[in-house]
Design an enzyme around this catalytic site. Structure first.
Site, PDB file in Angstrom:
ATOM      1  N   GLY A  45      44.601  28.479   7.686  1.00  0.00           N
ATOM      2  CA  GLY A  45      44.473  27.078   7.297  1.00  0.00           C
ATOM      3  C   GLY A  45      43.191  26.454   7.817  1.00  0.00           C
ATOM      4  N   TYR A 100      61.626  36.877   6.038  1.00  0.00           N
ATOM      5  CA  TYR A 100      60.234  36.473   5.843  1.00  0.00           C
ATOM      6  C   TYR A 100      59.713  36.976   4.496  1.00  0.00           C
ATOM      7  CZ  TYR A 100      55.161  36.322   6.665  1.00  0.00           C
ATOM      8  OH  TYR A 100      53.804  36.101   6.553  1.00  0.00           O
ATOM      9  N   GLY A 123      43.905  29.602  12.391  1.00  0.00           N
ATOM     10  CA  GLY A 123      44.061  30.732  11.477  1.00  0.00           C
ATOM     11  C   GLY A 123      43.535  30.476  10.083  1.00  0.00           C
ATOM     12  N   GLY A 131      49.260  23.079   7.609  1.00  0.00           N
ATOM     13  CA  GLY A 131      49.046  24.096   8.638  1.00  0.00           C
ATOM     14  C   GLY A 131      47.580  24.389   8.839  1.00  0.00           C
ATOM     15  N   GLY A 132      46.794  23.335   9.060  1.00  0.00           N
ATOM     16  CA  GLY A 132      45.343  23.508   9.094  1.00  0.00           C
ATOM     17  C   GLY A 132      44.718  23.537  10.470  1.00  0.00           C
TER      18      GLY A 132
END
Length: 255
Positions: free
Chosen positions: A19, A153, A17, A13-14
């Site tokens: 990441g 979550y 944000g 997830g880079g």
């Protein structure tokens, strides 16, 4: 500081944000970085924005919720650098609904990415992890304090921190440390996609003793610390990066 010269870091997830900011932090500290994302165009954009030198970044299209994608990721990363020194299991999704509004599809989407994806990111990376490496998992402040619109979550993030403890014990004989980081309200694309009420941000920052949203760089610094030799005697812990949200009351609420 150049604490990661010559080391290889995997960040799921880079593309944006936390990441993305963490990838930039490790590059600034002289690491080689593998980033993942589900969208090739966003990956290509992230590589351009990172502005690293030739051969410093490998971008792999992979969905953390799909184990076969993770298998491909590990093969490509292994061919590129051979081993990992650091894994930051960061990829996650946010489905914020009250419990009675959650569908089975919502549940599966949340758990598949936020828990199953984290677990298999780490376990599939282990054959490439060097002795004495470090793993950091992205958890959340919600594992420490109930949030009414995020039961699945928050429970998934609590499971993620439990992985930090249990995998920390499991991998200690290899000298691999495992910790989690728990961001509070951080100003990211994901945050902006969830918090759409114009008055919500003022209410949220009023809950934070430091009086502001966090920045992705705040979390990136914490991840880099936990992954570095500066944290060589720390494992199985959770580092909360939340401006005091969990542990302290804002000045106006003190008795």
């Amino acid at each position: 500081m150049k604490r990661f010269t010559g080391r290889t870091v995997l960040i799921t997830g880079g593309t944006s944000g936390i990441g993305f900011s963490t990838a930039r932090r490790f590059l600034d500290e002289d690491a080689y970085v593998v980033i993942t994302g589900r969208d090739q165009a966003r990956l290509d954009s992230a590589v351009t924005r990172l502005g690293a030198g030739p051969g410093r970044v490998l971008a792999v299209r992979a969905d953390a919720a799909v184990p076969s994608d993770l298998d491909l990721l590990m093969r490509r990363a292994g061919d590129w650098r051979g081993t990992f020194d650091v894994v930051f299991a960061n990829a996650g999704v946010a489905v914020f609904k009250p419990g009675d509004a959650m569908t089975e599809a919502d549940f599966d989407h949340t758990v598949d990415t936020n828990f199953k994806g984290v677990f298999f990111t780490v376990t599939k990376a282990l054959p490439l992890m060097r002795e004495g490496g470090a793993v950091v998992l992205n958890a959340s402040w919600t594992l420490h304090r109930g949030l009414s619109v995020a039961p699945v979550y928050a429970a998934g993030k609590a499971a993620v921190h439990n992985l930090a403890r249990t995998l920390g014990a499991d991998l200690a004989p290899r000298g691999i440390r495992v910790n989690s980081v728990s961001p509070g309200y951080i100003d990211t694309e994901m945050y902006r996609s969830v918090i759409t009420d114009p008055g919500a941000e003022a209410r949220i920052t009023a809950e934070v003793p430091l009086g502001s949203l966090g920045h992705p760089d705040d979390v990136a610094a914490a991840v880099a610390f936990l992954a570095s030799d500066d944290a060589s005697y720390i494992t199985g812990q959770d580092l909360v990066v939340d401006g005091g949200l969990v542990a302290a009351a804002p000045a106006g609420l003190r008795g």
